[in-house]
Design an enzyme around this catalytic site. Structure first.
Site, short mmCIF file in Angstrom:
data_model
loop_
_atom_site.label_atom_id
_atom_site.label_comp_id
_atom_site.label_asym_id
_atom_site.label_seq_id
_atom_site.Cartn_x
_atom_site.Cartn_y
_atom_site.Cartn_z
N HIS A 37 128.30 165.35 97.91
CA HIS A 37 129.68 165.23 98.43
C HIS A 37 130.66 165.95 97.48
O HIS A 37 131.57 166.63 97.93
CB HIS A 37 130.09 163.75 98.50
CG HIS A 37 129.27 162.93 99.46
ND1 HIS A 37 128.64 161.77 99.09
CD2 HIS A 37 129.00 163.10 100.78
CE1 HIS A 37 128.02 161.25 100.14
NE2 HIS A 37 128.21 162.03 101.17
N LYS A 62 122.91 170.28 104.36
CA LYS A 62 121.92 169.18 104.37
C LYS A 62 121.73 168.68 105.80
O LYS A 62 120.61 168.38 106.22
CB LYS A 62 122.44 168.07 103.46
CG LYS A 62 121.81 166.71 103.63
CD LYS A 62 120.43 166.68 103.03
CE LYS A 62 119.85 165.28 102.89
NZ LYS A 62 119.91 164.47 104.09
#
Ligand code: AMP
Length: 283
Positions: A37, A149
């Site tokens: 993140h 991802k």
């Protein structure tokens, strides 16, 4: 860093930033923040003067038997990490302000969602497309960064922005991995140390594919079968799908053509924990 919970207040701030000619970047997450993140935040900061990070565990993208209620929500820790990363606004709404009583509108993207995560998690991408659209309207970004991802999700969002004429630049960020190759994920905390070790077979499968293609193997279906065997023969592991696809359409491809780009998609279980990974591959 300012923490905002009300959609209306976030919208008013975003509108003011736009009037002040600020470039807004948004990074959307479900929290339990990790290096993956934070790499998205860093990438957003390279383009945008103001970065809004959203944390929202979106109920509508979870299936009935999925982990909505046990999904980790370490809010204080997340806020500290976001602040240390230089996030300007943290938008963390309650589900009731995002989906108030009598809520009835959804956004659906039809073709790219047909297989893989879309097939195995019915309704998942409808939930994703809807919340991403809503968060775009609330945060009014010029750019938005999403991780590779979740490659199929990224493909859905790229499609969404084109199809609905949203004036937002979508930036894809590379997958952040642990030293052992395991892609960093909020769900990795569900893995026991034994399951975590076993899960490294996923990245070994990716490396195997990269080597086979570097050796000029063009039979992608055969490579996928080899990876499937590697995973199935690892104690505690079983495959969900292993497939090479066209990177834009997510349609399966069996034979590689020279110079073309494909994506290897992988999903497996280590114990009861489901893991997904992928790699862009050039033949
Ligand atoms: P999530 O909180 O899992 O919904 O993820 C929020 C965003 O972070 C999505 O765009 C993900 O693709 C991205 N992301 C999650 N894990 C990683 C990772 N290991 N590397 C890069 N991006 C990631």
């Amino acid at each position: 860093m300012q923490i905002i919970t009300e959609p209306g207040q976030m919208q008013a701030i975003a509108e003011k930033l736009r009037l002040n000619r600020q470039c807004i970047g948004v990074v959307m997450t479900m929290g339990a923040l990790h290096e993956g993140h934070l790499s998205l935040v860093k990438l957003a900061q390279q383009t945008a003067g103001i970065v809004i990070l959203t944390i929202f565990v979106n109920p509508s993208q979870f299936g009935a038997n999925e982990d909505l209620h046990k999904y980790p929500r370490p809010f204080e820790q997340d806020a500290a990490l976001a602040k240390a990363a230089g996030v300007d606004y943290l938008f963390a709404p309650e589900a009731s302000s995002i989906y108030p009583e009598n809520y009835q509108t959804t956004v659906e993207c039809s073709t790219v969602t047909k297989r893989f995560e879309g097939e195995l998690r019915p309704g998942h991408f409808k939930g994703v497309a809807t919340i991403v659209t809503k968060l775009f309207h609330i945060t009014k970004p010029h750019i938005s960064v999403f991780g590779e991802k979740d490659a199929q999700q990224l493909a859905v969002i790229r499609r969404l922005v084109i199809d609905l004429n949203m004036d937002i630049k979508i930036i894809g960020a590379p997958i952040v991995r642990e030293d052992n190759g395991l892609a960093v994920s909020s769900r990795n905390i569900y893995l026991s140390s034994q399951e975590r070790n076993a899960a490294t077979i996923l990245y070994k499968g990716i490396c195997h594919a990269t080597r086979r293609i570097a050796d000029h193997e063009t039979d992608l279906a055969a490579i996928a079968t080899e990876i499937e065997q590697m995973i199935q023969s690892t104690p505690g592991c079983r495959t969900d799908y292993i497939c090479f696809v066209d990177d834009k359409t997510f349609e399966p491809v069996e034979t590689a053509e020279s110079e073309k780009e494909y994506r290897l998609l992988l999903a497996m279980y280590s114990g009861t924990v489901r893991l997904i990974d992928n790699m862009k591959i050039r033949a």
